[in-house]
Design a protein around this motif. Structure first.
Motif, PDB file in Angstrom:
ATOM      1  N   HIS A 113      40.196  37.435  45.265  1.00 20.40           N
ATOM      2  CA  HIS A 113      40.427  38.827  45.645  1.00 20.40           C
ATOM      3  C   HIS A 113      41.737  39.353  45.061  1.00 20.40           C
ATOM      4  CE1 HIS A 113      37.118  39.879  48.269  1.00 20.40           C
ATOM      5  NE2 HIS A 113      37.180  38.686  48.846  1.00 20.40           N
ATOM      6  N   ALA A 114      42.734  38.485  44.952  1.00 16.85           N
ATOM      7  CA  ALA A 114      44.025  38.901  44.387  1.00 16.85           C
ATOM      8  C   ALA A 114      43.916  39.127  42.878  1.00 16.85           C
ATOM      9  CB  ALA A 114      45.089  37.847  44.690  1.00 16.85           C
ATOM     10  N   ILE A 115      43.179  38.270  42.208  1.00 19.77           N
ATOM     11  CA  ILE A 115      43.051  38.365  40.752  1.00 19.77           C
ATOM     12  C   ILE A 115      42.086  39.480  40.354  1.00 19.77           C
ATOM     13  CG2 ILE A 115      42.293  37.119  38.675  1.00 19.77           C
ATOM     14  CD1 ILE A 115      43.213  34.527  40.159  1.00 19.77           C
ATOM     15  N   VAL A 116      41.053  39.683  41.175  1.00 15.77           N
ATOM     16  CA  VAL A 116      40.061  40.731  40.904  1.00 15.77           C
ATOM     17  C   VAL A 116      40.090  41.706  42.085  1.00 15.77           C
ATOM     18  CG1 VAL A 116      37.679  41.203  40.191  1.00 15.77           C
ATOM     19  CG2 VAL A 116      38.660  38.917  39.827  1.00 15.77           C
ATOM     20  N   PRO A 117      41.029  42.658  42.113  1.00 14.43           N
ATOM     21  CA  PRO A 117      41.202  43.550  43.268  1.00 14.43           C
ATOM     22  C   PRO A 117      39.957  44.358  43.625  1.00 14.43           C
ATOM     23  CG  PRO A 117      43.059  43.726  41.759  1.00 14.43           C
ATOM     24  CD  PRO A 117      42.011  42.919  41.061  1.00 14.43           C
ATOM     25  N   ASP A 118      39.129  44.680  42.614  1.00 11.65           N
ATOM     26  CA  ASP A 118      37.923  45.469  42.894  1.00 11.65           C
ATOM     27  C   ASP A 118      36.670  44.590  42.966  1.00 11.65           C
ATOM     28  OD1 ASP A 118      37.968  44.813  40.208  1.00 11.65           O
ATOM     29  OD2 ASP A 118      37.106  46.724  39.545  1.00 11.65           O
ATOM     30  N   LEU A 119      36.849  43.348  43.373  1.00 15.70           N
ATOM     31  CA  LEU A 119      35.719  42.443  43.542  1.00 15.70           C
ATOM     32  C   LEU A 119      34.701  43.075  44.492  1.00 15.70           C
ATOM     33  CD1 LEU A 119      35.144  39.421  42.605  1.00 15.70           C
ATOM     34  CD2 LEU A 119      35.846  38.762  44.915  1.00 15.70           C
ATOM     35  N   THR A 120      33.457  43.152  44.062  1.00 17.64           N
ATOM     36  CA  THR A 120      32.434  43.787  44.900  1.00 17.64           C
ATOM     37  C   THR A 120      31.973  42.829  45.999  1.00 17.64           C
ATOM     38  OG1 THR A 120      30.544  43.012  43.591  1.00 17.64           O
ATOM     39  CG2 THR A 120      31.624  45.076  42.884  1.00 17.64           C
ATOM     40  N   ASP A 121      31.324  43.375  47.005  1.00 13.49           N
ATOM     41  CA  ASP A 121      30.797  42.546  48.094  1.00 13.49           C
ATOM     42  C   ASP A 121      29.785  41.534  47.554  1.00 13.49           C
ATOM     43  OD1 ASP A 121      32.356  43.901  49.889  1.00 13.49           O
ATOM     44  OD2 ASP A 121      30.739  45.221  50.613  1.00 13.49           O
ATOM     45  N   ILE A 175      30.377  34.214  44.986  1.00 10.72           N
ATOM     46  CA  ILE A 175      31.455  33.253  44.760  1.00 10.72           C
ATOM     47  C   ILE A 175      31.698  32.405  46.007  1.00 10.72           C
ATOM     48  CG2 ILE A 175      33.943  33.030  44.333  1.00 10.72           C
ATOM     49  CD1 ILE A 175      33.672  35.510  42.505  1.00 10.72           C
ATOM     50  N   ARG A 176      31.676  33.037  47.178  1.00  7.08           N
ATOM     51  CA  ARG A 176      31.858  32.272  48.418  1.00  7.08           C
ATOM     52  C   ARG A 176      30.742  31.240  48.564  1.00  7.08           C
ATOM     53  NH1 ARG A 176      34.185  31.725  53.368  1.00  7.08           N
ATOM     54  NH2 ARG A 176      35.814  33.222  52.888  1.00  7.08           N
ATOM     55  N   LYS A 220      32.094  27.721  37.566  1.00  9.58           N
ATOM     56  CA  LYS A 220      30.832  28.453  37.707  1.00  9.58           C
ATOM     57  C   LYS A 220      31.080  29.893  38.167  1.00  9.58           C
ATOM     58  CE  LYS A 220      27.884  24.478  38.834  1.00  9.58           C
ATOM     59  NZ  LYS A 220      26.925  23.909  39.814  1.00  9.58           N
ATOM     60  N   ALA A 221      32.033  30.053  39.087  1.00  5.75           N
ATOM     61  CA  ALA A 221      32.351  31.392  39.594  1.00  5.75           C
ATOM     62  C   ALA A 221      32.900  32.278  38.483  1.00  5.75           C
ATOM     63  CB  ALA A 221      33.361  31.290  40.736  1.00  5.75           C
ATOM     64  N   GLU A 222      33.749  31.713  37.647  1.00  2.00           N
ATOM     65  CA  GLU A 222      34.355  32.490  36.581  1.00  2.00           C
ATOM     66  C   GLU A 222      33.334  32.832  35.501  1.00  2.00           C
ATOM     67  OE1 GLU A 222      37.550  29.732  36.046  1.00  2.00           O
ATOM     68  OE2 GLU A 222      38.201  30.200  38.103  1.00  2.00           O
ATOM     69  N   SER A 223      32.391  31.918  35.250  1.00  2.00           N
ATOM     70  CA  SER A 223      31.302  32.218  34.312  1.00  2.00           C
ATOM     71  C   SER A 223      30.420  33.338  34.863  1.00  2.00           C
ATOM     72  CB  SER A 223      30.451  30.961  34.066  1.00  2.00           C
ATOM     73  OG  SER A 223      31.205  29.971  33.404  1.00  2.00           O
ATOM     74  N   TYR A 224      30.210  33.307  36.166  1.00  3.85           N
ATOM     75  CA  TYR A 224      29.421  34.363  36.820  1.00  3.85           C
ATOM     76  C   TYR A 224      30.100  35.720  36.647  1.00  3.85           C
ATOM     77  CZ  TYR A 224      28.092  37.401  40.714  1.00  3.85           C
ATOM     78  OH  TYR A 224      27.718  38.481  41.477  1.00  3.85           O
ATOM     79  N   LEU A 225      31.404  35.763  36.862  1.00  9.13           N
ATOM     80  CA  LEU A 225      32.132  37.027  36.699  1.00  9.13           C
ATOM     81  C   LEU A 225      32.028  37.525  35.257  1.00  9.13           C
ATOM     82  CD1 LEU A 225      35.330  36.340  38.836  1.00  9.13           C
ATOM     83  CD2 LEU A 225      33.472  37.927  39.377  1.00  9.13           C
ATOM     84  N   ASN A 226      32.158  36.617  34.297  1.00  7.41           N
ATOM     85  CA  ASN A 226      32.037  37.007  32.883  1.00  7.41           C
ATOM     86  C   ASN A 226      30.651  37.568  32.584  1.00  7.41           C
ATOM     87  OD1 ASN A 226      34.660  36.299  32.157  1.00  7.41           O
ATOM     88  ND2 ASN A 226      34.089  34.197  31.618  1.00  7.41           N
TER      89      ASN A 226
END
Length: 219
Positions: free
Chosen positions: A152-160, A166-167, A196-202
């Protein structure tokens, strides 16, 4: 004179090796260290269960026994399967030489599935899901919530939706982590799922590397 000196050196080394072998294989010493370790596992289980504030003494005892049994099983597999059992080859995906940690993870991940199944089933016989999660969080020192705060700190606009995905990955990491003995190995499991989470974000239109770089520069 030289022969006498060499003979004395040989006798000294022989006696030293015998002493070392005796210390190393002394069954009483091994038994005492194992008993002390078992007590440590029991104390850890009692501390974790006490945090749940259960009222039924029989229930408390059963959960403590499930946790203690699991901790001892994980410890015994860990101690009896050193990294040297895994050949020093390469990671077939990256081509990099396997590190000592890589080889340890391979050795320790080969434990029977029943160890994990007995632990989770044993917990769920006496605890609800929220309480089970509380025990898993104790085992992994709250890594799920801590890591989520980082995202959340690194991606401030992380969507629900992104946060939920990721959780879910981190919760899977948490459950897999309870089959490992120390924090270095637990962290290694979480690193797999963070990747895996970071690949998902990409794949979701983010640029993780740039996001992380911006976060570091800002702080």
């Amino acid at each position: 004179m030289k022969k006498i000196y060499l003979l004395l050196v040989f006798i000294f080394c022989l006696n030293l090796s015998e002493i070392y072998a005796q210390i190393k294989t002394d069954p009483d010493d091994v038994s005492q260290r194992r008993a002390k370790s078992n007590q440590d596992q029991q104390a850890k289980a009692k501390e974790w269960v006490a945090s749940l504030e259960l009222k039924d003494e029989a229930r408390i005892t059963r959960v403590e026994n499930v946790i203690t049994t699991h901790l001892i099983a994980v410890r015994d597999w860990h101690n009896s399967h050193p990294y040297t059992q895994v050949p020093a080859g390469i990671n077939p995906k990256t081509g990099d030489k396997l590190s000592e940690l890589d080889r340890r993870m391979i050795a320790h991940s080969a434990k029977p599935d029943s160890i994990h199944q007995n632990f989770m089933e044993g917990l769920r016989k006496d605890l609800n899901e929220e309480q089970v999660i509380a025990i898993l969080d104790k085992y992994t020192v709250g890594k799920v919530d801590f890591t989520m705060k980082g995202y959340h700190a690194i991606v401030p606009d992380l969507t629900d939706e992104e946060a939920q995905h990721i959780r879910g990955l981190l919760e899977e990491a948490r459950e897999r982590s309870v089959d490992y003995k120390n924090m270095e190995e637990i962290s290694a499991i979480f690193e797999i799922y963070k990747t895996k989470a970071e690949s998902y974000l990409n794949s979701n239109g983010r640029n993780w590397r740039q996001l992380y770089k911006d976060f570091v520069n800002k702080n």
